[in-house]
Write a protein that holds these residues in place. Structure first.
Motif, mmCIF file in Angstrom:
data_model
loop_
_atom_site.group_PDB
_atom_site.id
_atom_site.type_symbol
_atom_site.label_atom_id
_atom_site.label_comp_id
_atom_site.label_asym_id
_atom_site.label_seq_id
_atom_site.Cartn_x
_atom_site.Cartn_y
_atom_site.Cartn_z
ATOM 1 N N THR A 56 3.093 2.341 -40.207
ATOM 2 C CA THR A 56 1.757 1.697 -39.372
ATOM 3 C C THR A 56 1.047 0.995 -40.515
ATOM 4 O O THR A 56 0.524 0.073 -40.649
ATOM 5 C CB THR A 56 1.278 2.472 -39.033
ATOM 6 O OG1 THR A 56 1.692 3.496 -37.990
ATOM 7 C CG2 THR A 56 -0.317 2.150 -38.030
ATOM 8 N N ALA B 48 2.657 -1.798 -42.285
ATOM 9 C CA ALA B 48 2.574 -2.935 -40.866
ATOM 10 C C ALA B 48 0.435 -3.730 -41.224
ATOM 11 O O ALA B 48 0.660 -5.356 -40.742
ATOM 12 C CB ALA B 48 2.770 -2.302 -39.539
ATOM 13 N N VAL C 32 7.343 -7.447 -40.306
ATOM 14 C CA VAL C 32 7.521 -5.903 -40.612
ATOM 15 C C VAL C 32 8.857 -5.912 -40.200
ATOM 16 O O VAL C 32 9.244 -4.548 -40.209
ATOM 17 C CB VAL C 32 6.485 -6.055 -39.694
ATOM 18 C CG1 VAL C 32 6.540 -4.202 -39.365
ATOM 19 C CG2 VAL C 32 5.308 -5.782 -40.742
ATOM 20 N N ASN D 258 9.925 -2.779 -42.911
ATOM 21 C CA ASN D 258 10.676 -1.741 -41.917
ATOM 22 C C ASN D 258 12.693 -0.996 -42.508
ATOM 23 O O ASN D 258 12.521 0.051 -43.166
ATOM 24 C CB ASN D 258 11.396 -1.460 -40.237
ATOM 25 C CG ASN D 258 9.993 -1.375 -40.025
ATOM 26 O OD1 ASN D 258 8.853 -0.556 -40.361
ATOM 27 N ND2 ASN D 258 9.861 -1.986 -38.338
ATOM 28 N N ALA E 299 2.834 0.430 -35.759
ATOM 29 C CA ALA E 299 3.152 -1.018 -36.509
ATOM 30 C C ALA E 299 2.601 -1.918 -35.770
ATOM 31 O O ALA E 299 1.495 -2.714 -36.389
ATOM 32 C CB ALA E 299 4.958 -1.056 -37.220
#
Length: 412
Positions: free
Chosen positions: A87, A90, A224, A229, A296
Motif C-alpha cells: 500500500t 503504491a 503497480v 507487486n 493499494a
C-alpha cells in the motif's frame, strides 16, 4: 412510472452514472440557461457526502480495531507487512507519476483562495496539532487526521469491552455504510449536476482534464499490478512471480472489477486460496482483513487526486512533504470504507496535509465520482487481487524456509 423506476433501479450504478453524465453534457450544451437549476443536484450530492464522511471514518476505524483478535497462530505478521508495504509503495508510485505527469482539475469559482503551508516544518506542526484536536471539534470541522487518531485510540481502548458494545459499534458502522450507499445511489443525479456546472462554467474543454486524470489513475494502477507487486513477490519467494500475479488478476481481479466491492469478492478469493493449497487458518483471516486494510488502489487514488488539487491550486510540494503524503495515503487507504467510492471520502484527509480547505477537497471528491466509473473498478480489481497475491507470497515464503517444494510455474 413504477415500471420505469424499477427498471432504473435494476440497472448497475455504472450505467446509471454514465446516463447521468450524458444527460448533464446534453443539457449544458443545448439549454444551459433553462436547466440552470440542475446544478443544485451536484451541490446536494457533495454536501451529503461531506456531512456523513467524518462520522463514517470514525466508526469504521474504531470498529475494525476494537474487534481485532490476537493470539491466533497464523502467518499473519508477514502478510500484514506485505499489505502495508504494498500500500505504501503504491502511494509512493502515485506521487512520482503525479509529478512526472501533472494533472490539473477544473474547480468551482473561489476554490483557488487557499493559503499553502510554508514548508515541511509547518506541515508537521499542523499535522501534530490536528492529531490531538478535540474529537467533537474534529468531527464538526471534518478534521480527518484528528478523527483517525481518536478512532484508533477508541478502538484500542474498546478491545476489552463487552461483545454487546462491539456489536453496537459494528451496527453503527453498518448503518452508516448503508446511508452512504443511499447517497451513492443518487450519484447519477449528483454527477449530472456536477458535469452540467463544470461545462457551463468552464466549457466542454474542461472534461478533457478528466480523460487525462483517468489515464493517469489507470496507468499507475497497472504499473503497480505488473511491476511493483511482482517485484515485492519476487523478493519474498525468490522465484518468477508472474504466473502467480496473472493467476490472481485473472481469477480475482476480473470479478472484482465488475462487482466493485472487495467485500463481495471475499468468497472468490477464498476459493482461489484453496486452489493454491494455502493454509485455511491463515487465509480465512488474511482475506477478510485484506478487504479492509490492503488498499493499494485506494492509495493510488488518494495520492493522485490530492496532488491534482495541489497542482490546480499552484501549491509547491517538496520531497519530504511528498514522502509524508505517501505514508498518509497508505494510512488513509487502510481506513477506506468497503462501499463503492470509499477511497474518495478520504481525499480530504490527504488534502488537509497541504492546507487545502475541506470545501475545495470535497469538490475534488466530486471529480473523483465523475471518473469513478473506471477508477473504482480498477481500484477494486487491484485491491482484491493483491489480497490473494500477498497471502500466497507469505505462505510460499514459509514453505521455502521449511524446505517444501513450490511449483509456481504450474499455478497459472
Amino acid at each position: 412510472m413504477g415500471k420505469l423506476l424499477n427498471k432504473w433501479n435494476q440497472m448497475s450504478l455504472v450505467k446509471r452514472i454514465l446516463i447521468g453524465m450524458i444527460i448533464g453534457i446534453i443539457l449544458a450544451i443545448t439549454v444551459p440557461q433553462q436547466a440552470k437549476s440542475v446544478t443544485i443536484l451536484g451541490s446536494l450530492f457533495v454536501g451529503a457526502l461531506k456531512s456523513i464522511a467524518p462520522v463514517l471514518v470514525l466508526f469504521l476505524v474504531m470498529g475494525a480495531i476494537s474487534q481485532h483478535k490476537s493470539g491466533q497462530q497464523t502467518n499473519m505478521k508477514s502478510i500484514i507487512v506485505l499489505y502495508l508495504l504494498g500500500t505504501f509503495l503504491a502511494g509512493l508510485v502515485a506521487v512520482i507519476t503525479s509529478f512526472i505527469f501533472p494533472v490539473s482539475l477544473t474547480l468551482a469559482a473561489g476554490a483557488k483562495d487557499v493559503t499553502p503551508p510554508g514548508g515541511v516544518v509547518e506541515v508537521l506542526k499542523a499535522l501534530l496539532l490536528n492529531l490531538v484536536d478535540n474529537p467533537i471539534k474534529a468531527l464538526f470541522n471534518a478534521n480527518y487526521i484528528g478523527i483517525l487518531s481518536w478512532a484508533v485510540l477508541l478502538g484500542l481502548a474498546l478491545k476489552n469491552a463487552a461483545d454487546s458494545t462491539k456489536s453496537m459499534i459494528s451496527n453503527f458502522s453498518d448503518a452508516l455504510s448503508q446511508m452512504v450507499m443511499w447517497v451513492i445511489n443518487l450519484a447519477p443525479l449528483g454527477i449530472m449536476g456536477l458535469v452540467f456546472d463544470s461545462i457551463v462554467t468552464s466549457g466542454i474543454g474542461s472534461l478533457l482534464s478528466y480523460g487525462k486524470l483517468i489515464l493517469l489513475l489507470v496507468g499507475t494502477m497497472i504499473f503497480v499490478a505488473v511491476v511493483v507487486n511482482p517485484l515485492i513477490v519476487y523478493l519474498t519467494i525468490r522465484q518468477n512471480p508472474f504466473p502467480l500475479v496473472f493467476k490472481c488478476l485473472k481469477e480475482s481481479g476480473i470479478t472484482a472489477f465488475f462487482t466493485r466491492s472487495s467485500a463481495a469478492n471475499i468468497p472468490v478469493n477464498m476459493r482461489l486460496c484453496e486452489k493454491l493449497g494455502l493454509d485455511k487458518d491463515t487465509y480465512s483471516v488474511s482475506i477478510p482483513l485484506g478487504a479492509t486494510i490492503n488498499m493499494a488502489g485506494a492509495a493510488v487514488t488518494i495520492s493522485i487526486l490530492s496532488l491534482a488539487a495541489v497542482h490546480t491550486l499552484g501549491i509547491k510540494v517538496d520531497i519530504p512533504t511528498a514522502i509524508i503524503l505517501s505514508v498518509l495515503s497508505a494510512i488513509s487507504a487502510c481506513g477506506a470504507s468497503g462501499v463503492a467510492g470509499g477511497s474518495l471520502l478520504l481525499i480530504p484527509l490527504a488534502c488537509s496535509l497541504f492546507g487545502i480547505q475541506n470545501d475545495v477537497a470535497m469538490q475534488v471528491v466530486g471529480v473523483g465520482f465523475i471518473v469513478g466509473v473506471i477508477q473504482d473498478s480498477c481500484e477494486t480489481a487491484l485491491n482484491s487481487s493483491t489480497d490473494v497475491l500477498f497471502t500466497a507470497a507469505a505462505e510460499f515464503r514459509k514453505w521455502r524456509k521449511e524446505g517444501k517444494k513450490i511449483d509456481i510455474k504450474n499455478v497459472a
